[in-house]
Scaffold this active site. Sequence first.
Site, short mmCIF file in Angstrom:
data_model
loop_
_atom_site.label_atom_id
_atom_site.label_comp_id
_atom_site.label_asym_id
_atom_site.label_seq_id
_atom_site.Cartn_x
_atom_site.Cartn_y
_atom_site.Cartn_z
CB ALA A 11 -0.92 -0.01 1.22
CG ASN A 12 5.06 0.99 0.53
OD1 ASN A 12 4.74 -0.19 0.56
ND2 ASN A 12 6.13 1.41 -0.11
CE1 TYR A 164 4.59 -9.19 -12.30
CE2 TYR A 164 4.17 -8.92 -14.65
CZ TYR A 164 3.93 -8.55 -13.33
OH TYR A 164 3.03 -7.54 -13.06
N1 LIG Z 1 2.51 -0.93 -13.00
C1 LIG Z 1 2.01 -1.68 -13.97
O1 LIG Z 1 2.05 -1.33 -15.17
C2 LIG Z 1 1.35 -2.99 -13.67
C3 LIG Z 1 0.86 -3.74 -14.73
C4 LIG Z 1 0.19 -4.94 -14.46
C5 LIG Z 1 0.04 -5.35 -13.16
N2 LIG Z 1 0.55 -4.62 -12.15
C6 LIG Z 1 0.40 -5.12 -10.79
O2 LIG Z 1 0.02 -4.08 -9.91
C7 LIG Z 1 0.44 -4.38 -8.59
C8 LIG Z 1 1.07 -3.15 -7.97
O3 LIG Z 1 2.25 -2.82 -8.67
P1 LIG Z 1 2.80 -1.34 -8.84
O4 LIG Z 1 2.90 -1.07 -10.28
O5 LIG Z 1 2.07 -0.39 -7.97
O6 LIG Z 1 4.31 -1.56 -8.31
P2 LIG Z 1 5.17 -0.83 -7.18
O7 LIG Z 1 5.05 0.65 -7.31
O8 LIG Z 1 6.53 -1.44 -7.29
O9 LIG Z 1 4.46 -1.25 -5.83
C9 LIG Z 1 4.50 -2.59 -5.40
C10 LIG Z 1 4.15 -2.65 -3.93
O10 LIG Z 1 4.26 -4.01 -3.51
C11 LIG Z 1 5.10 -4.05 -2.37
N3 LIG Z 1 5.79 -5.33 -2.20
C12 LIG Z 1 6.74 -5.88 -2.98
N4 LIG Z 1 7.16 -7.04 -2.45
C13 LIG Z 1 6.44 -7.23 -1.33
C14 LIG Z 1 6.45 -8.23 -0.33
N5 LIG Z 1 7.29 -9.28 -0.35
N6 LIG Z 1 5.59 -8.12 0.70
C15 LIG Z 1 4.74 -7.06 0.78
N7 LIG Z 1 4.72 -6.08 -0.12
C16 LIG Z 1 5.57 -6.15 -1.15
C17 LIG Z 1 6.06 -2.91 -2.56
O11 LIG Z 1 6.73 -2.58 -1.35
P3 LIG Z 1 8.14 -1.76 -1.37
O12 LIG Z 1 7.80 -0.34 -1.70
O13 LIG Z 1 8.66 -1.96 -0.01
O14 LIG Z 1 8.97 -2.38 -2.44
C18 LIG Z 1 5.10 -1.84 -3.04
O15 LIG Z 1 4.40 -1.31 -1.97
C19 LIG Z 1 1.37 -5.58 -8.70
O16 LIG Z 1 0.66 -6.75 -8.33
C20 LIG Z 1 1.68 -5.65 -10.19
O17 LIG Z 1 1.95 -6.98 -10.64
C21 LIG Z 1 1.20 -3.44 -12.36
#
Ligand SMILES: NC(=O)c1ccc[n+]([C@@H]2O[C@H](COP(=O)([O-])OP(=O)(O)OC[C@H]3O[C@@H](n4cnc5c(N)ncnc54)[C@H](OP(=O)(O)O)[C@@H]3O)[C@@H](O)[C@H]2O)c1
Length: 286
Positions: A11-12, A164
Amino acid sequence: MGQKIALITGANAGLGFEESKHLAEAGYRVIMACRDIDKGLKAKKEILASCQKAVIDVLELDLSSQKSVRLFADLVKQDYHRLDLLINNAGIMMTPKKITEDGFENQLATNYLGHFALTGYLLHLLKITENSRVVSLSSLAHRWSDIRFSDINFVDGYDKREAYGQSKLACLMFAYELERRLKVSGYSTISVVAHPGISSTNLFKSTFLKWLSPIIGQPAKDGAKPILYAALSKGLDGGEYIGPDGFNEWRGNPKIVDSNLPSKNNQNAKRLWELSEELTGVKYQF
Ligand SMILES: NC(=O)c1ccc[n+]([C@@H]2O[C@H](COP(=O)([O-])OP(=O)(O)OC[C@H]3O[C@@H](n4cnc5c(N)ncnc54)[C@H](OP(=O)(O)O)[C@@H]3O)[C@@H](O)[C@H]2O)c1
């Protein structure tokens, strides 16, 4: 009726941060589940700066550790008496090969098996909350792999892109299978799945796509829209897949989208469910 509660993993930052902010503004008490408490508290402060009425609890959760998931779920079950929304948002992408303390491939462990266990542990709380929802996060990348039943942890031939893809296909199949099982159980909880298209977040930071995502993708605030639609739209029955309506589903406004054929293989979904129960030791009680 008490204040509605939403639990968001990861969530951060990125999408999870935007989802938390939106739901806090909408009047939910938000549990921000973060692997790094300091980052979580900083994010909470940022939300409070623009929304003084926000009610936010920051709790520690490392989804790559089954022990952490269990301890976290125990705390939630002890301290909260309802759960309206569980958003299984956290994720990592195309990371180097790593085997977790539980012996799982890290992307599968973090993106899928951690959330599988978490949802199982919290199922009772969801069931006793009228019209609760589980939102899972998939991706266009669900097309990058099948489920490798013979070697799900990539003991052989690790490919970070395929790993992935497998994890995101697993999230999608889990969401569909969860919905089927919930329907049979007769509870009002539903399961919906969403993808953000391409959204420029930290997810891309160590990938070849890091330069491309700000150009072809949308900001996190817009990327969060399909997920929030899946979480809040009154017009959903469960089992829908939500994504952006633009070119190639890369960006745009939320709409119901389609997933590939392997994701709709019910036999494999059942097989994956049973394997996940076996690997995590979490047996769902419907
Ligand atoms: N961005 C895209 O284009 C995209 C596309 C398709 C799907 N998604 C999906 O959307 C979701 C969110 O991704 P995002 O784009 O927002 O990425 P992000 O900005 O990297 O955020 C990911 C979040 O997950 C946390 N996280 C990673 N490993 C973790 C663990 N072991 N335990 C608990 N929390 C953990 C991270 O914490 P830290 O900050 O501490 O690393 C961060 O809060 C993911 O499931 C991703 O697969 C994203």
